[in-house]
Write an enzyme that holds these catalytic residues in place. Structure first.
Site, PDB file in Angstrom:
ATOM      1  N   GLU A 270       0.823  -1.208   0.000  1.00  0.00           N
ATOM      2  CA  GLU A 270       0.000   0.000   0.000  1.00  0.00           C
ATOM      3  C   GLU A 270       0.864   1.268   0.000  1.00  0.00           C
ATOM      4  O   GLU A 270       0.448   2.306  -0.509  1.00  0.00           O
ATOM      5  CB  GLU A 270      -0.940  -0.019   1.218  1.00  0.00           C
ATOM      6  CG  GLU A 270      -2.356   0.320   0.847  1.00  0.00           C
ATOM      7  CD  GLU A 270      -3.361   0.154   1.980  1.00  0.00           C
ATOM      8  OE1 GLU A 270      -3.032   0.400   3.150  1.00  0.00           O
ATOM      9  OE2 GLU A 270      -4.499  -0.223   1.675  1.00  0.00           O
ATOM     10  N   HIS A 296       8.508 -26.204   0.821  1.00  0.00           N
ATOM     11  CA  HIS A 296       7.729 -27.251   0.155  1.00  0.00           C
ATOM     12  C   HIS A 296       6.583 -26.661  -0.661  1.00  0.00           C
ATOM     13  O   HIS A 296       5.611 -27.347  -0.948  1.00  0.00           O
ATOM     14  CB  HIS A 296       7.177 -28.229   1.197  1.00  0.00           C
ATOM     15  CG  HIS A 296       8.250 -28.898   1.980  1.00  0.00           C
ATOM     16  ND1 HIS A 296       8.756 -30.133   1.662  1.00  0.00           N
ATOM     17  CD2 HIS A 296       8.967 -28.478   3.061  1.00  0.00           C
ATOM     18  CE1 HIS A 296       9.706 -30.455   2.516  1.00  0.00           C
ATOM     19  NE2 HIS A 296       9.861 -29.464   3.372  1.00  0.00           N
ATOM     20  N   LYS A 411     -14.441   2.148  -3.605  1.00  0.00           N
ATOM     21  CA  LYS A 411     -15.366   2.506  -2.527  1.00  0.00           C
ATOM     22  C   LYS A 411     -16.573   3.268  -3.087  1.00  0.00           C
ATOM     23  O   LYS A 411     -17.708   3.037  -2.688  1.00  0.00           O
ATOM     24  CB  LYS A 411     -14.658   3.375  -1.480  1.00  0.00           C
ATOM     25  CG  LYS A 411     -13.693   2.602  -0.596  1.00  0.00           C
ATOM     26  CD  LYS A 411     -13.133   3.515   0.505  1.00  0.00           C
ATOM     27  CE  LYS A 411     -11.942   2.867   1.183  1.00  0.00           C
ATOM     28  NZ  LYS A 411     -11.234   3.800   2.090  1.00  0.00           N
TER      29      LYS A 411
END
Lengths: 421, 421
Positions: A270, A296, A411
Site C-alpha cells: 500500500e 515445500h 469505494k
C-alpha cells in the site's frame, strides 16, 4: 536485538555514497512531519493512559475479561495480529481470547462470536475516521447482538474506541460517554501499530508495551545516528532495479512470524504501489513466506522460475523451547537419523541457512535479519526496521508513501451499487 | 457448482483456435500417464476402504476421537487444510480437533500438542517416501512423547500411514503392523488432495468425500467433453504474456477460502517455476488474497503499482448464513447507513463486484470463478479446475509440471551441514 546482513555487496557497488547520504538527509527531514517516526520515543503519555485505564478497570485487571474483540481491518488489525502471533508463546501473554472481526463474511463472523458473551468481553472499535464500511457494519452487528441498542448504558463499560482526535467516530463516542484512545497525529493506519492502535490491545493481552517501544526506539536511534546506511543501500538497490526484481519476498523461519509477514505485505504494497510524478506505475510486490513450510511450496519457483525476486530471510537465533528430535530410528528410514538428538530449533535454523546459501549461489539478491530471540524488544525493532525501510524506498521512488488513492474508486463504486438497492 | 467468466476477451483474440485445440489434444494425451487426472473417477476402491476403516474403527466411529493430528508438509497437508477451511462451517463437519504438525518450530509444536492425549487422538503420517525431514522428525517426536518407543503396541491403534505403495515408509508400517493407505500411482504431492492424502482425513472429519469427488468428476467431464476451452485460452494468455504479467493473483471473497489460496500458491509455484527446454527460467508467481480484507492491504498496489498482475476473483454466490447488518445509526457516521439492512454476504459480494469492475476498467486481465455455494461438490470442482489449469499452463510452457528439481540442492546442503555436527 536485531542484526542485518546483505549478501549482494557486489551488486550494490554502483550505488554512490552521496546518493545514500542525500536519501538519509531526506528521511531526517521527513521525520519532522510524518507521525510514525515519533511513536517509539514520544508515546510515554499514551502508555501511561493505557496502563492507568487497565489498572483502574477492574474488569480487565482482575481477570474478568475472557474475550477481547477488535473491530478493525487493514492497518487497524494487522499490527496487533503480527505482534500477538510473534509473542503468543511468551510468558507475558495472559489467556484472554483475542478475536478479530474484520471481514463481512457471515460464516466467519458467526463462528468467531459463538460462545462470546457481553459480560466477559471487551470490544474495541478501531478506525481513523469511523467510515470504514466493514468496521462500522460489524460494530452495528455487535451492538445489536450484545447490547440491543446503541443507547444501552452497558455499552460504556464494554465498548472502547480508538480513532483520530475529533473524527466523526470520536464525536460519537464523546456524546455517548464511551472511553476513547487517540491515534497520534499524522500516523497512517499501516504505520500505527506502535500507537494506541496496537499498544492498547497488546497491553491488555499482557505484553510489555514499553519494551516494544524500547526496541523500536533503539533501532531508531541507531538509524538516525547514521549506523544503518546498509539498509538505505538495500532500499536504493530495490528501487533502482524494481523492473528487474519487481517482487520482494520476506521468508521468515518461524511459524510465529506468519502474521508479521502479512503486516509487511500491507505496509509494502500500500505504501509503495503508486503512480509517481512522471505518471509511471511504480512499486514492489511483497510476498510473505514461512520457513521451512514454504520450502515445500514456493522455493522451487524462486530457484528455477524467473529471476524476478529479491529475498529477505528472518531468523530467530535463540528459541527458549529446546524440544529435541528423539534418538528413534524408523526402520527403512535410517537416512533421516542425521538429525536425531538435535533441537527442533536447530533443524529449523539449519534449514534457513541451507536455503539462504542456495539462493546466494543462484545470484539472487539475498539478505538476512536475525532476531536474538522472540520478545517485545526484538519485535519492536523489526517493526521499526520495516517502517523505516518502507519510508526510505518510498522516498527513493519519489512518491507519497503515506496515502492510498487507488482504493477510493472501488469505494465509490460500492456506494453507487448498494445505494441503488 | 462453479461457473467462470473472462473479462479480457479483446486481449485473447490473437490466440488461434488451432493452438487451443492442439493444447487440448496434448492434455487428453497426458491424462493417460499422469495420475491426478484419474482421481475423481477412479477412487471408488479408496473411498470404500476409507469408509470401511472408519466404520470398523470404533474409536473414530463412536466419537471417541477428539484430535486428528496430521504429520505432513506441503502437498501432504495443504489440500486437507484448504478443504477443511472452506467447509468447516458446514453441517457435515464433526467436532474433531484437526491439528497440522508441519513445521519444526518448537513453540508451535509445543502449543499445538498441549492438552493432546494419545488415548483420544489419531495420528496420521503422510509422506510419499517417508524421507521428508520435517515429517519424520515430528513423527519421532510424537512417538517419543505419546508412545515412548516405536515398539509400543498401542501405536497400531493410533498411528496410521499414508504413503506410496512399497515406499520405505510402507515397508516400515507393514513390519510394525500399522494401518496403511496408499497414494494412487503417479500422483505428486501437490496434486494429491483427491487421493487418500486428503480423502482419509476429510472423511474422518465428517465430510462427504464422494461429493467432493463428484464435483471434480463433473468438472473433469465438462473439460474433456471440450466445454472448457475458455480456460485453455486463459492459460495460453498467461503463458504467452508471462514476462508482461509475471504475477497471478487469486482474490477469494470469503475468509473460508483463505487456505485454498495457499493450496493454489503451492500448486502454481512448484508446478510452473521451472527451467524450460531452452534453459530459460519460466513460471508465474502466485499470490493469494482474501476479500474484502486485502482491499485494505494489497489492492492499492494492483490499481496503481506496476501493471504486472493478472487477477482471478473467486466469489461464493450464496451463503447459507444470512446474518444482517442491523438498522442502527451511529451518530456522525450516518453516511455508512447505505448498507443497513443488507445481509453481510451481500455486502461482501458487492465488494467483490466493485473491485472486479474497478480492475476491469484499469485494463487488468481479470476473470472470475463463481461457486454456487460452499459445499463438497463446488470445492471439488474448484480443486479440479485449478489442477487442470496448472497442467495446461505447464504444457503450454513445455516444462515438466510434476517434478521439483530446484529444492534438492538445499536438501543436500542441509544434510552436509548437519551430518558434520
Amino acid at each position: 536485538m536485531i542484526s542485518t546482513k546483505l549478501f549482494f555487496e557486489e551488486a550494490l557497488k554502483p550505488i554512490k555514497e552521496s546518493e545514500v547520504e542525500t536519501l538519509f538527509a531526506k528521511i531526517c527531514e521527513e521525520q519532522q512531519s510524518i507521525g510514525f517516526y515519533s511513536l517509539p520515543t514520544d508515546s510515554a503519555r499514551t502508555v501511561d493512559n493505557i496502563y492507568k485505564f487497565i489498572l483502574s478497570n477492574n474488569a480487565v485487571y482482575k481477570g474478568k475479561i475472557k474475550n477481547l474483540v477488535l473491530l478493525g481491518i487493514g492497518g487497524s488489525s494487522l499490527g496487533t495480529k503480527a505482534v500477538d502471533c510473534a509473542l503468543k508463546h511468551s510468558k507475558n501473554r495472559n489467556d484472554i481470547n483475542l478475536i478479530f472481526l474484520e471481514n463481512c463474511d457471515p460464516n466467519e463472523v458467526g463462528a468467531l462470536l459463538s460462545g462470546v458473551k457481553a459480560k466477559d468481553t471487551l470490544f474495541i472499535m478501531i478506525s481513523k475516521s469511523g467510515s470504514t464500511i466493514e468496521t462500522t457494519s460489524l460494530a452495528k452487528y455487535v451492538i445489536a447482538k450484545f447490547f440491543k441498542t446503541i443507547e444501552n448504558p452497558r455499552l460504556k463499560k464494554r465498548f472502547l474506541i480508538i480513532t483520530d482526535e475529533d473524527s466523526p467516530l470520536d464525536r460519537f463516542g464523546k456524546e455517548f460517554g464511551l472511553e476513547r484512545f487517540y491515534i497520534a497525529p499524522n500516523v497512517g493506519g499501516r504505520f500505527s501499530v506502535l500507537s494506541a492502535v496496537g499498544l492498547l490491545p497488546l497491553a491488555i493481552l499482557g505484553y510489555d508495551i514499553r519494551k516494544l517501544l524500547l526496541g523500536a526506539a533503539k533501532f531508531k536511534k541507531s538509524f538516525f545516528d547514521a549506523n544503518e546506511f546498509e539498509m538505505i543501500k538495500k532500499a536504493l538497490y530495490y528501487v533502482h532495479n524494481y523492473e528487474k526484481y519487481p517482487i520482494n519476498v520476506l521468508f521468515s523461519y518461524s511459524s510465529s512470524l506468519d502474521k508479521l509477514t502479512a503486516w509487511y505485505v500491507q505496509l509494502w504494497a500500500e505504501s509503495l504501489g503508486k503512480i509517481d510524478k512522471d505518471g509511471k506505475n511504480v512499486g514492489l510486490t511483497p510476498i510473505g513466506l514461512v520457513g521451512s513450510v514454504d520450502q515445500h511450496s514456493f522455493l522451487q519457483l524462486i530457484v528455477e522460475g524467473p529471476k524476478n525476486k529479491s529475498v529477505t530471510f528472518v531468523k530467530v537465533k535463540e528459541f527458549k523451547n529446546n524440544s529435541k528430535i528423539p534418538n528413534i530410528t524408523i526402520k527403512n528410514l535410517e537416512k533421516t537419523d542425521f538429525v536425531n538428538g538435535l533441537n527442533l530449533a536447530d533443524l529449523l535454523n539449519a534449514q534457513c541457512e541451507a536455503t539462504l546459501e542456495t539462493l546466494v549461489e543462484k545470484n539472487i539478491p539475498v539478505d538476512i535479519i536475525e532476531l536474538d530471540t522472540l520478545n517485545e524488544e526484538s519485535i519492536g525493532a523489526l517493526i521499526f526496521y520495516y517502517e523505516l525501510l518502507t519510508a526510505i524506498a518510498g522516498k527513493a521512488f519519489d512518491i507519497n508513501t503515506y496515502d492510498q488513492p487507488g482504493v477510493e474508486f472501488g469505494k465509490r463504486k460500492l456506494f453507487e451499487k448498494l445505494s441503488k438497492k
